[in-house]
Design an enzyme around this catalytic site. Structure first.
Site, short mmCIF file in Angstrom:
data_model
loop_
_atom_site.label_atom_id
_atom_site.label_comp_id
_atom_site.label_asym_id
_atom_site.label_seq_id
_atom_site.Cartn_x
_atom_site.Cartn_y
_atom_site.Cartn_z
N ASP A 93 5.98 3.60 -8.73
CA ASP A 93 5.62 2.94 -7.49
C ASP A 93 6.40 3.66 -6.40
O ASP A 93 7.42 4.30 -6.68
CB ASP A 93 6.01 1.46 -7.57
CG ASP A 93 5.79 0.72 -6.26
OD1 ASP A 93 4.72 0.88 -5.64
OD2 ASP A 93 6.70 -0.02 -5.85
N ARG A 94 5.98 3.57 -5.14
CA ARG A 94 6.69 4.29 -4.08
C ARG A 94 7.74 3.40 -3.41
O ARG A 94 8.93 3.59 -3.60
CB ARG A 94 5.69 4.83 -3.05
CG ARG A 94 6.31 5.86 -2.11
CD ARG A 94 5.43 6.15 -0.93
NE ARG A 94 5.62 5.11 0.07
CZ ARG A 94 5.14 5.17 1.30
NH1 ARG A 94 4.43 6.19 1.69
NH2 ARG A 94 5.36 4.19 2.14
N ASP A 95 7.27 2.44 -2.60
CA ASP A 95 8.19 1.60 -1.81
C ASP A 95 9.03 0.72 -2.73
O ASP A 95 8.49 -0.05 -3.52
CB ASP A 95 7.40 0.74 -0.82
CG ASP A 95 6.59 1.58 0.17
OD1 ASP A 95 6.98 2.73 0.43
OD2 ASP A 95 5.57 1.07 0.67
N ASP B 266 12.29 -0.27 0.90
CA ASP B 266 11.13 -1.08 1.19
C ASP B 266 11.45 -2.02 2.35
O ASP B 266 12.62 -2.21 2.71
CB ASP B 266 10.73 -1.89 -0.05
CG ASP B 266 9.30 -2.39 0.00
OD1 ASP B 266 8.60 -2.15 1.01
OD2 ASP B 266 8.87 -3.03 -0.97
N TYR C 258 6.81 -3.68 6.27
CA TYR C 258 6.11 -2.44 5.95
C TYR C 258 6.87 -1.22 6.48
O TYR C 258 7.56 -1.30 7.47
CB TYR C 258 4.66 -2.42 6.48
CG TYR C 258 3.81 -3.50 5.87
CD1 TYR C 258 3.04 -3.24 4.75
CD2 TYR C 258 3.81 -4.78 6.40
CE1 TYR C 258 2.27 -4.24 4.17
CE2 TYR C 258 3.05 -5.79 5.82
CZ TYR C 258 2.28 -5.51 4.70
OH TYR C 258 1.55 -6.50 4.12
N THR D 59 0.66 3.80 -5.43
CA THR D 59 1.21 2.97 -4.36
C THR D 59 0.15 2.19 -3.59
O THR D 59 -0.85 2.77 -3.16
CB THR D 59 2.07 3.83 -3.40
OG1 THR D 59 2.61 3.02 -2.37
CG2 THR D 59 1.29 4.98 -2.80
N ASN D 60 0.36 0.89 -3.48
CA ASN D 60 -0.45 0.06 -2.59
C ASN D 60 0.02 0.33 -1.17
O ASN D 60 1.22 0.24 -0.89
CB ASN D 60 -0.26 -1.43 -2.88
CG ASN D 60 -0.90 -1.89 -4.17
OD1 ASN D 60 -1.66 -1.17 -4.80
ND2 ASN D 60 -0.59 -3.12 -4.58
N GLN D 61 -0.89 0.65 -0.28
CA GLN D 61 -0.55 0.91 1.12
C GLN D 61 -1.49 0.11 2.02
O GLN D 61 -2.27 0.65 2.79
CB GLN D 61 -0.59 2.40 1.43
CG GLN D 61 0.49 3.20 0.74
CD GLN D 61 1.88 2.80 1.20
OE1 GLN D 61 2.12 2.56 2.38
NE2 GLN D 61 2.82 2.71 0.26
N HIS E 28 -6.34 -0.50 0.69
CA HIS E 28 -7.03 -1.76 0.94
C HIS E 28 -6.07 -2.93 1.13
O HIS E 28 -4.93 -2.89 0.67
CB HIS E 28 -7.99 -2.06 -0.22
CG HIS E 28 -8.93 -0.94 -0.50
ND1 HIS E 28 -8.80 -0.12 -1.60
CD2 HIS E 28 -9.98 -0.47 0.21
CE1 HIS E 28 -9.76 0.79 -1.57
NE2 HIS E 28 -10.49 0.61 -0.48
N ASP F 94 9.01 -2.11 -8.90
CA ASP F 94 10.01 -3.11 -8.47
C ASP F 94 9.41 -4.49 -8.28
O ASP F 94 10.10 -5.40 -7.84
CB ASP F 94 10.70 -2.65 -7.18
CG ASP F 94 9.78 -2.67 -5.98
OD1 ASP F 94 8.59 -2.33 -6.13
OD2 ASP F 94 10.25 -3.01 -4.89
#
Length: 185
Positions: free
Chosen positions: A14-16, A22, A26, A57-59, A98, A134
């Site tokens: 995952d990224r953030d 994080d 945002y 990653t969810n963005q 999304h 995370d």
């Protein structure tokens, strides 16, 4: 905790909250994108181990209008710049732009990002694929995609642990990405 004896075929991050700090507000600019101490080094160490690495990653900040695709590219360019000689450690970045109500197939905890990574890299999802996140959404996606779930305590990790979710019972848990990479030795 026993260390694994065989090398993973893939590590998905995952990224953030795993690679970079994080924020509940945002991460909206490249300036706000700040690496978690040790994460850049950990990615370099994964490259040195010749372990393929991808990011899922969810963005939803894109759908919410907080930042554009161009700004997201600037954030990722900053990541690659910080990686220096290890910039090719990350084979692929899969993003879900999304919002939570868009009912897409890619937004974690759904497995669309994992399947996209598997297809792009021609690496089947299996127990030799580790998914490091995370949040419970990351852990749910890992389990649903038949990956080994790994929770780090950075980002929202401590908050996730406090949920005492049964999903964490079979989850590997580490202080941060560096400690996970130590485990892979």
């Amino acid at each position: 905790m026993t260390q694994i004896t065989s090398q993973p075929s893939l590590v998905i991050l995952d990224r953030d909250g795993v690679i970079n700090e994080d924020s509940d507000q945002y991460i909206k600019t490249a300036d706000e994108w700040q690496p978690i101490p040790g994460s850049i080094n950990a990615i370099g160490r994964l490259k040195a181990k010749k372990i393929p690495l991808a990011v899922a990653t969810n963005q939803s900040g894109i759908a919410r209008g907080y930042f554009s695709y161009g700004t997201l590219t600037e954030m990722h360019n900053k990541l690659f710049s910080l990686l220096g000689d290890a910039k090719d450690a990350i084979y692929y970045i899969a993003i879900c732009p999304h919002g939570p109500d868009d009912d897409c197939r890619c937004r974690k905890p759904k497995i669309g990002l994992c399947e996209e990574i598997s297809q792009k890299l021609s690496i089947p999802l299996s127990q030799s694929v580790y998914f490091v996140g995370d949040s419970l959404k990351d852990i749910e996606a890992a389990i649903a995609a038949n990956c080994t779930p790994v929770l780090v305590k950075t980002g929202k990790g401590v908050r996730t642990l406090a949920t005492k979710s049964a999903l964490l019972d079979d989850c590997l848990i580490f202080d941060n990405l560096e400690k996970f990479v130590d485990y892979l030795q």
